[in-house]
Write a protein that holds these residues in place. Sequence first.
Motif, PDB file in Angstrom:
ATOM      1  N   THR A   1       5.721   3.780   8.181  1.00 48.02           N
ATOM      2  CA  THR A   1       5.399   5.046   7.657  1.00 48.02           C
ATOM      3  C   THR A   1       6.705   6.225   7.815  1.00 48.02           C
ATOM      4  OG1 THR A   1       3.377   4.510   8.898  1.00 48.02           O
ATOM      5  CG2 THR A   1       3.812   6.963   8.491  1.00 48.02           C
ATOM      6  N   ILE A   2       6.736   6.718   6.639  1.00 45.66           N
ATOM      7  CA  ILE A   2       7.987   7.543   6.464  1.00 45.66           C
ATOM      8  C   ILE A   2       7.474   9.324   6.371  1.00 45.66           C
ATOM      9  CG2 ILE A   2      10.041   8.257   5.298  1.00 45.66           C
ATOM     10  CD1 ILE A   2       9.865   5.063   4.211  1.00 45.66           C
ATOM     11  N   CYS A   3       7.922   9.772   7.286  1.00 48.98           N
ATOM     12  CA  CYS A   3       7.488  11.127   7.158  1.00 48.98           C
ATOM     13  C   CYS A   3       8.749  12.167   7.202  1.00 48.98           C
ATOM     14  CB  CYS A   3       6.575  11.726   8.209  1.00 48.98           C
ATOM     15  SG  CYS A   3       4.971  10.837   8.440  1.00 48.98           S
ATOM     16  N   GLU A   4       8.448  13.512   7.383  1.00 50.44           N
ATOM     17  CA  GLU A   4       9.711  14.374   7.167  1.00 50.44           C
ATOM     18  C   GLU A   4      10.590  14.112   8.456  1.00 50.44           C
ATOM     19  OE1 GLU A   4      10.829  18.826   6.065  1.00 50.44           O
ATOM     20  OE2 GLU A   4       8.929  18.264   6.208  1.00 50.44           O
ATOM     21  N   ASN A   5       9.943  14.151   9.610  1.00 52.18           N
ATOM     22  CA  ASN A   5      10.738  14.002  10.868  1.00 52.18           C
ATOM     23  C   ASN A   5      10.523  12.916  11.513  1.00 52.18           C
ATOM     24  OD1 ASN A   5      11.898  16.633  10.598  1.00 52.18           O
ATOM     25  ND2 ASN A   5       9.779  17.642  10.731  1.00 52.18           N
TER      26      ASN A   5
ATOM     27  N   VAL B   1       0.944  -1.128  -0.026  1.00 52.94           N
ATOM     28  CA  VAL B   1      -0.143  -0.080   0.022  1.00 52.94           C
ATOM     29  C   VAL B   1       0.957   1.280   0.058  1.00 52.94           C
ATOM     30  CG1 VAL B   1      -1.755   1.299   1.310  1.00 52.94           C
ATOM     31  CG2 VAL B   1      -1.846  -1.197   1.318  1.00 52.94           C
ATOM     32  N   TYR B   2       0.738   2.154  -1.001  1.00 54.96           N
ATOM     33  CA  TYR B   2       1.509   3.206  -1.199  1.00 54.96           C
ATOM     34  C   TYR B   2       0.717   4.513  -1.293  1.00 54.96           C
ATOM     35  CZ  TYR B   2       5.464   6.253  -3.015  1.00 54.96           C
ATOM     36  OH  TYR B   2       6.290   7.125  -3.277  1.00 54.96           O
ATOM     37  N   VAL B   3       1.033   5.522  -0.377  1.00 58.46           N
ATOM     38  CA  VAL B   3       0.427   6.726  -0.304  1.00 58.46           C
ATOM     39  C   VAL B   3       1.295   7.769  -0.039  1.00 58.46           C
ATOM     40  CG1 VAL B   3      -1.377   7.912   1.019  1.00 58.46           C
ATOM     41  CG2 VAL B   3      -1.606   5.485   0.894  1.00 58.46           C
TER      42      VAL B   3
ATOM     43  N   ARG C   1       4.851   8.597   3.527  1.00 56.14           N
ATOM     44  CA  ARG C   1       4.749   7.560   2.482  1.00 56.14           C
ATOM     45  C   ARG C   1       4.607   6.348   3.609  1.00 56.14           C
ATOM     46  NH1 ARG C   1      10.281   6.090  -0.365  1.00 56.14           N
ATOM     47  NH2 ARG C   1       9.998   3.611   0.128  1.00 56.14           N
ATOM     48  N   VAL C   2       3.573   5.372   3.276  1.00 59.93           N
ATOM     49  CA  VAL C   2       3.187   4.415   3.887  1.00 59.93           C
ATOM     50  C   VAL C   2       3.448   3.104   3.279  1.00 59.93           C
ATOM     51  CG1 VAL C   2       1.380   3.264   5.219  1.00 59.93           C
ATOM     52  CG2 VAL C   2       1.440   5.836   5.311  1.00 59.93           C
TER      53      VAL C   2
ATOM     54  N   TRP D   1      16.447   6.988   4.755  1.00 59.92           N
ATOM     55  CA  TRP D   1      15.356   8.037   5.401  1.00 59.92           C
ATOM     56  C   TRP D   1      16.407   9.252   5.967  1.00 59.92           C
ATOM     57  CZ3 TRP D   1      14.899   9.411  10.610  1.00 59.92           C
ATOM     58  CH2 TRP D   1      13.773  10.602  10.910  1.00 59.92           C
ATOM     59  N   ILE D   2      17.623   8.645   6.360  1.00 61.50           N
ATOM     60  CA  ILE D   2      18.408   9.623   7.170  1.00 61.50           C
ATOM     61  C   ILE D   2      19.282  10.386   6.113  1.00 61.50           C
ATOM     62  CG2 ILE D   2      20.731   9.922   8.370  1.00 61.50           C
ATOM     63  CD1 ILE D   2      19.586   7.727  10.146  1.00 61.50           C
TER      64      ILE D   2
END
Length: 68
Positions: free
Chosen positions: A24-28, A6-8, A14-15, A52-53
């Motif tokens: 779940t990948i967010c800015e912070n 599932v990609y949003v 981004r999930v 991510w880093i």
Amino acid sequence: MENDYVYVEADYTRVIQHDGVKTTICENRLEVIATPGGDITEQNIVGLVREWIRWRKDKMRDAGGVPG
């Protein structure tokens, strides 16, 4: 899982859901949630964290927040 991938994407979010592991990948924030029977692998999670880093440092550098 029912929906293997599932990609949003909306405003730096981004999930990804795969084999009982939701990332779940967010800015912070980077969050990994595994169901009791979820197939979580250290190699995949470490790779996601590294990516991510790097992305976050590049974004901060572009905004003038990190010397480089």
